[in-house]
Design an enzyme around this catalytic site. Structure first.
Site, PDB file in Angstrom:
ATOM      1  N   HIS A  23      -7.340  -6.297   2.085  1.00 25.32           N
ATOM      2  CA  HIS A  23      -5.427  -5.554   2.647  1.00 25.32           C
ATOM      3  C   HIS A  23      -5.070  -6.365   3.740  1.00 25.32           C
ATOM      4  O   HIS A  23      -5.950  -6.767   4.512  1.00 25.32           O
ATOM      5  CB  HIS A  23      -5.856  -4.308   4.240  1.00 25.32           C
ATOM      6  N   ASN A  53     -12.248  -3.320   2.522  1.00 26.09           N
ATOM      7  CA  ASN A  53     -13.595  -2.674   2.241  1.00 26.09           C
ATOM      8  C   ASN A  53     -14.835  -2.974   1.424  1.00 26.09           C
ATOM      9  O   ASN A  53     -14.548  -3.007  -0.190  1.00 26.09           O
ATOM     10  CB  ASN A  53     -12.662  -1.422   2.480  1.00 26.09           C
ATOM     11  N   ASP A  71       0.581  -1.467   0.191  1.00 25.06           N
ATOM     12  CA  ASP A  71      -0.306   0.002  -0.024  1.00 25.06           C
ATOM     13  C   ASP A  71       0.892   1.570   0.173  1.00 25.06           C
ATOM     14  O   ASP A  71       2.153   1.347   0.628  1.00 25.06           O
ATOM     15  CB  ASP A  71      -0.964   0.134   1.382  1.00 25.06           C
ATOM     16  N   HIS A 127     -10.188  -5.388  -3.501  1.00 27.41           N
ATOM     17  CA  HIS A 127      -9.144  -5.413  -2.877  1.00 27.41           C
ATOM     18  C   HIS A 127      -8.992  -5.984  -1.413  1.00 27.41           C
ATOM     19  O   HIS A 127     -10.021  -5.286  -0.729  1.00 27.41           O
ATOM     20  CB  HIS A 127      -7.988  -4.089  -2.803  1.00 27.41           C
TER      21      HIS A 127
END
Ligand code: 5GP
Ligand code: ZN
Length: 113
Positions: free
Chosen positions: A101, A86, A30, A99
């Protein structure tokens, strides 16, 4: 989708710090890490979110989660880690390419804010 940031990263058209990749999945760091390890795991194929991915290509969803586990192993997160995805504006999704995390390397607060 050529106007999608993570499609472009997955295609190699926008640079990223790649941790591991295969034919179907790419994992990269990230740009704004929230923990000592903060890696994003994405399918190369575009899906907007985890609900769409799981409905349209459950095998690919499983592959993405497998790579998330591989990232945790590569990053030696033996004390634990968190996998988060999310969805939508209330969920805090800012990039509409699914995606996951992978966060670790420190104790993570729970519940999240
Ligand atoms: P979301 O908020 O959608 O759950 O997560 C999007 C994540 O993408 C954020 O954590 C953000 O820091 C990261 N991000 C945004 N733009 C880029 C970029 O150009 N490169 C990388 N490596 N990460 C990005
Ligand atoms: Zn995309």
């Amino acid at each position: 989708m050529s106007d999608c940031l993570f499609c472009e990263i997955a295609a190699g058209n926008i640079p990223a710090d790649i941790v591991v990749e295969d034919e179907f999945v790419v994992a990269f760091r990230d740009i704004d890490p929230q923990a000592p390890t903060h890696v994003l795991v994405v399918p190369r194929e575009h899906h907007n979110n985890v609900a769409d991915l799981t409905r349209d290509n459950p095998e690919l969803a499983a592959r993405v989660l497998g790579v998330a586990a591989e990232v945790a192993q590569l990053e030696t997160l033996e004390k634990g880690y968190r996998v988060v995805t999310n969805v939508g504006s209330d969920g805090g999704q800012s990039v509409n390419h699914v995606h996951f995390h992978v966060l670790g390397g420190r104790e993570l607060a729970w519940p999240p804010g």
